[in-house]
Scaffold this active site. Structure first.
Site: not given
Length: 423
Positions: A23, A120, A125-129, A331
């Site tokens: 997945k 989930c 879970r930031p998306i800044d990267l 994590v």
């Protein structure tokens, strides 16, 4: 809404189980099929999961032809015509991994609009990267409400250092860089097997990606990519889940097509516990006697460390091992929700920030429990197999996102388990 009913207490799994395509690999592979402006892309060994249907709909919503042959477990994608640059909100909002379409759409069209993703609820879970990396490549990023808009006539190669080896960000930037002008270097890149699988697909399409599986990725941009064929790598998390299931039931199971190297961190901890793990010609065999297993300390880390996606299942194993085991989750925050449900089954555990102490060896009791996320769903079902009495696991939408016919595979190994529809 379906539920799974497990009659526990006497289960000892035996036999062999076939593992599906991954997945965590197929979702970015589907995002990569947006990139080729010539030819069609055929993905094989595709797992039949709700997340795959969602990603198919995201790609299809870009006016791309997507044909999913479930019988053959194949997806054929034709993105050779003009494509749209706005990802459909109703599907993007359902799944966290859908953010990985941002880079491919931007690289292909020069403009992309994607809603903030769902999925989930296991931490921020930031998306800044993702966004910082695209900005380094010359993109202008704006956020308005729940939408992210990225614009760049032509992305440019850049040297990118990631503060954390994010899998999703590595995938997004790697895909975007394939059509950028010049060379892109990604340092502190994720090293997961799914990164290697994506790089292999991109290179088959005509990309120039080097270093996949190491801390440094180098991508030399090309003018265009073309369609190809690719077999999705086996799912190491599904394989690991069945390894744990065998261990916690004093079982003897051959996990077919499982890849030793991909599961090395888990295998090391199983062997430290006293589980017999051996590599055979057609897979990995796991044998155990839970009475002889020893408690261990596990810390989740980015690959090649112990995978966070195996944390919940491994804590279920810790629950049946005599003594005090420790699980440290580094994590994601908020990923011990399943332990609150397992307390309903009699688990004795103490949680302090990122650390859970598991007091194992005490008999669990069957109880009604609710899945809190994808991997928690599997962990609760495994716990139900060793608990005394009946366990009813609800909220199976999480389970269906990542496991294909999970209850049927367990039943074939000897579990007393069934899935029923609630009235």
């Amino acid at each position: 809404m379906d539920k799974i009913i497990v009659e526990g207490g006497q289960t000892r799994l035996q036999g062999q189980v076939v593992i599906e395509g991954a997945k965590n690999a197929v979702l970015p592979l589907l995002a990569a099929t947006i990139l080729p402006s010539q030819g069609k892309t055929l993905l094989t060994n595709v797992p039949i999961l709700s997340d795959v249907f969602t990603m198919n709909n995201v790609v299809r919503g870009l006016d791309i032809q997507v044909d999913f042959n479930c019988d053959k477990k194949e997806i054929l994608v034709d993105a050779s015509g003009d494509i749209l640059d706005v990802a459909p909100y109703e599907f993007v909002s359902q799944m966290r991994a859908s953010i990985v379409v941002l880079g491919p759409i931007l690289a292909r069209n020069g403009h992309a609009k994607v809603s903030m993703p769902g999925g989930c609820t296991i931490g921020s879970r930031p998306i800044d990267l993702h966004l910082k990396g695209l900005e380094a490549m010359g993109a202008t990023i704006t956020q308005n409400g729940g939408d992210i808009t990225a614009q760049a006539e032509k992305l440019k190669g850049a040297n990118i250092y990631m503060d954390f080896p994010s899998v999703g960000a590595t995938q997004n930037l790697m895909m975007a860089a394939t059509l950028a002008s010049g060379t892109t270097t990604i340092e502190n890149a994720a090293r997961e097997p799914e990164i290697v699988d994506l790089a292999q697909l991109l290179n088959k399409m005509g990309a120039k990606v080097k270093g996949a599986g190491t801390e440094t990725l180098t991508i030399i941009g090309v003018d265009a990519l073309h369609g190809t064929e690719h077999d999705v790598v086996q799912d190491r998390i599904e394989a690991g889940t069945f390894m744990v299931a065998a261990a916690m039931t004093s079982g003897n199971v051959l996990v077919k097509d499982a890849i030793w190297e991909h599961n090395r961190p888990l295998i090391s901890k199983l062997m430290e516990m006293g589980v017999e793990v051996s590599e055979e010609e057609d897979g990995i065999r796991v044998k155990a006697d839970t009475k002889k297993l020893k408690p261990v300390t596990v810390k989740t880390l980015p690959h090649p460390g112990f995978p966070t996606d195996m944390q919940a299942q491994f804590t279920a194993l810790m629950a049946v091992v005599n003594g005090e085991s420790t699980m440290i989750e580094t994590v994601f925050e908020n990923r011990f929700q399943h332990l609150e449900e397992m307390r309903r089954m009699g688990l004795q555990t103490e949680i302090l920030r990122d650390t859970a102490m598991i007091h194992g060896g005490r008999a669990l009791q069957g109880a009604p429990v609710m899945s809190t996320d994808l991997r928690a769903s599997a962990a609760l079902i495994l716990a139900g197999m060793v608990a005394q009495g009946q366990t009813v696991v609800g909220q199976l939408t999480h389970l269906d996102r990542g496991y294909y016919q999970f209850h049927e595979k367990l039943a074939a190994l000897g579990a007393n388990i069934k899935r029923v529809s609630e009235a």
